[in-house]
Design a protein around this motif. Structure first.
Motif, mmCIF file in Angstrom:
data_model
loop_
_atom_site.group_PDB
_atom_site.id
_atom_site.type_symbol
_atom_site.label_atom_id
_atom_site.label_comp_id
_atom_site.label_asym_id
_atom_site.label_seq_id
_atom_site.Cartn_x
_atom_site.Cartn_y
_atom_site.Cartn_z
ATOM 1 N N GLY A 1 24.463 12.083 2.003
ATOM 2 C CA GLY A 1 24.580 11.905 3.561
ATOM 3 C C GLY A 1 23.626 11.121 4.071
ATOM 4 N N ALA A 2 22.407 11.054 3.546
ATOM 5 C CA ALA A 2 21.164 10.216 3.923
ATOM 6 C C ALA A 2 22.005 8.564 3.811
ATOM 7 C CB ALA A 2 20.174 10.248 3.340
ATOM 8 N N ASP A 3 22.533 8.507 2.568
ATOM 9 C CA ASP A 3 23.016 7.068 2.466
ATOM 10 C C ASP A 3 23.876 6.653 3.558
ATOM 11 O OD1 ASP A 3 21.459 6.728 0.158
ATOM 12 O OD2 ASP A 3 23.240 7.487 -1.149
ATOM 13 N N LEU A 4 24.854 7.581 3.690
ATOM 14 C CA LEU A 4 26.053 7.358 4.750
ATOM 15 C C LEU A 4 25.538 7.272 6.239
ATOM 16 C CD1 LEU A 4 28.763 9.909 3.495
ATOM 17 C CD2 LEU A 4 28.537 7.394 3.076
ATOM 18 N N GLN A 5 24.514 7.987 6.484
ATOM 19 C CA GLN A 5 23.974 8.101 7.850
ATOM 20 C C GLN A 5 23.380 6.658 8.040
ATOM 21 O OE1 GLN A 5 21.543 11.305 9.032
ATOM 22 N NE2 GLN A 5 23.022 12.735 8.738
ATOM 23 N N ARG A 6 22.408 6.205 7.190
ATOM 24 C CA ARG A 6 21.952 4.736 7.127
ATOM 25 C C ARG A 6 23.100 3.673 7.518
ATOM 26 N NH1 ARG A 6 18.254 6.320 3.688
ATOM 27 N NH2 ARG A 6 19.275 5.925 1.993
ATOM 28 N N ILE A 7 24.020 3.635 6.626
ATOM 29 C CA ILE A 7 25.347 2.959 7.003
ATOM 30 C C ILE A 7 25.839 3.104 8.540
ATOM 31 C CG2 ILE A 7 27.635 2.188 6.180
ATOM 32 C CD1 ILE A 7 26.714 2.997 3.301
ATOM 33 N N GLY A 8 26.023 4.381 8.783
ATOM 34 C CA GLY A 8 26.709 4.749 9.896
ATOM 35 C C GLY A 8 25.969 4.303 11.327
ATOM 36 N N LEU A 9 24.514 4.146 10.925
ATOM 37 C CA LEU A 9 23.617 3.802 12.263
ATOM 38 C C LEU A 9 23.771 2.215 12.646
ATOM 39 C CD1 LEU A 9 21.611 4.764 14.449
ATOM 40 C CD2 LEU A 9 19.730 4.178 12.787
ATOM 41 N N THR A 10 24.262 1.479 11.618
ATOM 42 C CA THR A 10 24.567 0.139 11.774
ATOM 43 C C THR A 10 25.939 0.109 12.556
ATOM 44 O OG1 THR A 10 25.889 0.057 9.683
ATOM 45 C CG2 THR A 10 23.316 -0.397 9.466
ATOM 46 N N LEU A 11 26.742 0.975 12.554
ATOM 47 C CA LEU A 11 28.041 1.067 13.224
ATOM 48 C C LEU A 11 28.116 1.469 14.846
ATOM 49 C CD1 LEU A 11 30.167 2.619 10.586
ATOM 50 C CD2 LEU A 11 30.014 0.127 10.945
ATOM 51 N N GLY A 12 27.016 2.405 14.748
ATOM 52 C CA GLY A 12 26.865 2.960 16.430
ATOM 53 C C GLY A 12 25.854 4.130 16.327
#
Ligand code: C5P
Length: 297
Positions: free
Chosen positions: A135-146
């Motif tokens: 989840g932490a990896d995905l949240q890092r990527i997610g933050l670059t999207l919005g």
């Protein structure tokens, strides 16, 4: 014969129970405090894994996408496509996907539909492509999207700070809300960059949100500017007040919402409002429907 690898996932909307702007970063992004709450109003995304590495996206319900004319290609900044490509480039994954989106959550509403679609895309493709990111990896990527995407990847209702990336899970009582979406909306960047936006609300503490003080944490600092840019929001708030409902705006609007009294079975008709308004009763969710996929490690 090769078996088709398919996956269907929901993407829920959110409401902001309150939203304060407490500062601004050097890059222009605003520091906020808010409670983000998941509701049972969902888009659905259908995925098919492709060996070609290609990513394509289809709208099953294009009427709800005002940016899309019949036969027109999706804009390059489409969040679902960007999420899939961001996951490919972060992992070097060579799988592709055909994605079909059944859009139900209205856009330019402040309900987080686009961000939730992006989050569910990351969660689904992480599985379908067998990537094993946490989840932490995905949240890092997610933050670059919005800024709202990490919340949807967190899986729980949350006290949110920073620009949207600092999340503290919060328990909320089950409740029902009337959500009203005007036919018009205002652009989020236009609201955030408006000179008259109040950006210095004193910081609150998560404890202040506890039952006794909740009344003091209901305002949305984006609401006065959003009303200037989209007067329909004021119309929605007045309509709610006329029906005895204590309404406020969600996110950067233009949807407004109000809690319904327990056991309230009133039927609301928006026929007296001009243009095509959407009204919907929604219950809050205690956790994201894909909660089990949101593990942080
Ligand atoms: O992050 P997202 O793309 O959803 O934000 C849209 C716009 O809203 C940003 O470009 C920025 O102008 C503004 N914004 C902001 N502070 C936030 C979230 C959004 O200034 N915390």
């Amino acid at each position: 014969m090769t078996l088709r690898q398919l996956l269907d996932v929901p993407a829920p909307a959110k409401l902001n129970l309150f939203l304060h702007i407490v500062g601004r970063r050097a890059d222009g992004y605003h520091l906020l405090q808010s409670v983000f709450m998941l509701i049972d109003w969902c888009d659905t995304l259908h995925f098919e894994r492709l060996s070609s590495g290609q990513i394509s996206r289809l709208d099953l319900n294009p009427d709800l996408n005002p940016d899309l004319k019949p036969g027109q290609a999706l804009p390059a900044n489409d969040l679902v496509l960007r999420a899939a490509r961001a996951l490919q480039s972060a992992t070097g994954c060579t799988w592709g996907a055909q994605i079909a989106l059944d859009k139900q959550i209205p856009q330019q509403a402040g309900l987080g539909g686009g961000s939730s679609d992006a989050a569910s895309t990351l969660l689904a493709l992480n599985r379908l492509w067998g990537l094993g990111l946490n989840g932490a990896d995905l949240q890092r990527i997610g933050l670059t999207l919005g800024a709202d995407v990490p919340f949807f990847l967190g899986g729980r209702n949350a006290w949110v700070e920073g620009i949207g990336e600092t999340l503290q899970p919060i328990d909320l009582q089950p409740a029902r809300y009337l959500v009203l979406k005007p036919p018009s909306g205002a652009s989020t960047p236009d609201i955030f960059s408006h000179p008259s936006l109040k950006r210095d609300t004193p910081r609150a503490r998560i404890e202040d949100f506890a039952a006794s003080c909740r009344a003091g944490l209901q305002g949305n600092d984006l609401q006065p500017v959003a009303i200037k840019l989209c007067p329909d929001i004021a119309l929605g708030l007045r309509w709610m007040a006329k029906h005895g409902l204590d309404a406020r705006m969600s996110g950067s609007g233009s949807a407004v919402f109000a809690p319904l009294a327990p056991g309230c079975n009133a039927q609301y008709s928006v026929a007296d409002l001009p243009g095509h308004w959407v009204a919907r009763c929604s219950s809050n969710l205690q956790e994201h429907p894909l909660f089990g996929w949101c593990k942080r490690s």
